[in-house]
Scaffold this motif. Structure first.
Motif, short mmCIF file in Angstrom:
data_model
loop_
_atom_site.label_atom_id
_atom_site.label_comp_id
_atom_site.label_asym_id
_atom_site.label_seq_id
_atom_site.Cartn_x
_atom_site.Cartn_y
_atom_site.Cartn_z
N ALA A 61 -10.34 27.45 -8.49
CA ALA A 61 -9.34 27.67 -7.45
C ALA A 61 -9.40 26.54 -6.42
O ALA A 61 -9.10 26.73 -5.24
N HIS A 62 -9.78 25.37 -6.87
CA HIS A 62 -10.03 24.22 -6.00
C HIS A 62 -8.71 23.53 -5.63
O HIS A 62 -8.40 22.45 -6.12
N ASP A 72 -6.72 19.90 -6.72
CA ASP A 72 -5.50 19.87 -7.52
C ASP A 72 -4.68 21.12 -7.22
O ASP A 72 -5.20 22.23 -7.25
N LYS A 73 -3.40 20.90 -6.95
CA LYS A 73 -2.53 22.00 -6.52
C LYS A 73 -2.36 23.06 -7.61
O LYS A 73 -2.20 24.24 -7.32
N ARG A 74 -2.42 22.66 -8.87
CA ARG A 74 -2.25 23.62 -9.96
C ARG A 74 -3.36 24.67 -9.94
O ARG A 74 -3.10 25.87 -10.11
N CYS A 75 -4.59 24.21 -9.76
CA CYS A 75 -5.70 25.17 -9.67
C CYS A 75 -5.63 25.97 -8.37
O CYS A 75 -6.03 27.14 -8.34
N GLY A 76 -5.10 25.35 -7.31
CA GLY A 76 -4.94 26.06 -6.04
C GLY A 76 -3.91 27.16 -6.11
O GLY A 76 -4.00 28.17 -5.40
N VAL A 77 -2.93 27.00 -6.99
CA VAL A 77 -1.90 28.02 -7.17
C VAL A 77 -2.34 29.07 -8.18
O VAL A 77 -2.23 30.28 -7.94
N CYS A 78 -2.84 28.64 -9.33
CA CYS A 78 -3.16 29.58 -10.42
C CYS A 78 -4.46 30.33 -10.18
O CYS A 78 -4.57 31.53 -10.53
#
Length: 352
Positions: free
Chosen positions: A141-142, A146-152
């Motif tokens: 969730a970093h 990276d925004k993808r991990c922050g969203v998913c």
């Protein structure tokens, strides 16, 4: 596809661009996207919302990461370090597949911890050790990396906690946000540590995970220890039994080595059978008689004789012996004829 409504705290624009319906989802093969390794450390440190882009360069994570790099050649197994959310438990270190937790690692403890636990394989002399039980899920969730991990990531954590609650597994399955584990394009990314179907602790990496996949992960990977192939990236694993079995898993190509040894043994046996007692020279050169030649010679004579040193000399000796035997028999026949003639002539003279 997953329901974008699971991203309640994310704008519809970010959900479409960085979430579970983005264009790159399922565009790559996942299997084999994890490099081989043997041990995984998880260091509790702050809230994941507070992590810098390079959290491993911050404070305690930086000290532990630097110590791992400097002692890399002294640590017998390849070890990864990942930061997980901490808060009141900052400094706790979880070690897999050993299923051990060490509490309260401080800056001044890092070198001693690495020396005791990772280099020498002993309990940490200055720390409190606890045995971990249950299954552990670490979700990347970093978002500052990276925004993808922050969203998913947060959406997956929320869904996991809901499903775990529904199944009554709160005391058996534990979920934590984790820092970058590689392959942001595969988000949602997560790692599950639990017992597999053979009773071994494994760390299975998954990618392209959506909230819709969470029930299957709990029912198949967690409950049965069976991987979900379409989402599976790779695995870290070792036996819980320890000892030789654990070491055996750390030997690369162990099975192939055993098969090669068996093949070499069989080849050696066949060579021995073919040569049948003769000496074996360099590069497989045979310097003695074959079994069939020895058998023929044995039939000709039961008298023991010294085995020759070269096959050419063996053949020559055999020829000489055969020649000598032939002429002895011929001479005996001639003597017999002469004796018969002499006896007949003597009888003729007396009768005349």
């Amino acid at each position: 596809m997953a329901d974008p409504s699971n991203l309640s705290a994310v704008s519809s624009e970010d959900a479409a661009k960085f979430g579970f319906t983005r264009d790159e989802m399922y565009s790559s093969n996942l299997a084999g996207t994890v490099n081989p390794y043997d041990r995984h450390l998880f260091l509790r440190h702050k809230s994941y919302n507070d992590w810098a882009s390079r959290v491993e360069e911050d404070g305690l994570p930086n000290l532990l990461s630097s110590a791992l790099k400097s002692r890399k050649n002294d640590i017998p197994v390849k070890t990864l370090l990942t930061v997980i959310e901490g808060a009141e438990s900052d400094g706790d270190v979880l070690v897999f597949p050993e299923m051990i937790k060490y509490k309260g690692l401080a800056d001044s403890d890092v070198d001693g911890f690495v020396e005791d636990v990772l280099v020498n394989g002993k309990p940490w002399a200055s720390g409190v050790q606890e045995t971990l039980t249950g299954s552990y899920i670490f979700v990347c969730a970093h978002g500052n990396r990276d925004k993808r991990c922050g969203v998913c990531g947060p959406a997956l954590i929320q869904k996991l906690n809901v499903e775990i609650e529904l199944r009554g597994l709160k005391d058996q399955v534990f979920v934590s946000a984790c820092s970058h584990i590689g392959g942001h394009k595969y988000a949602g990314n997560l790692i599950i540590f639990n017992l597999d179907s053979e009773g071994k602790i494994t760390g299975n990496w998954y990618g392209y995970v959506t909230p819709e996949d969470v029930p299957e992960l709990l029912d198949q990977q967690i409950a049965k220890g069976e991987i979900i192939q379409r989402l599976w990236r790779g695995q870290m694993g070792a036996s819980t039994e320890g000892g030789d079995k654990t070491d055996e898993q750390k030997l690369p190509n162990g099975t192939e080595v055993k098969e090669n040894e068996k093949h070499e043994e069989t080849t050696t046996q066949k060579t021995k059978e073919n040569v049948d007692g003769c000496c074996q020279g360099a590069n497989g050169f045979t310097c003695c008689m074959t079994a069939s030649l020895e058998a023929n010679e044995k039939e000709k004579s039961e008298e023991p004789r010294e085995v020759c040193g070269k096959i050419g000399m063996c053949k020559l000796t055999s020829w000489v012996e055969s020649w000598e035997q032939h002429h002895v028999l011929t001479a005996a026949a001639v003597v017999g004829v002469v004796a018969t003639v002499a006896v007949a002539y003597s009888y003729y003279r007396r009768s005349g």
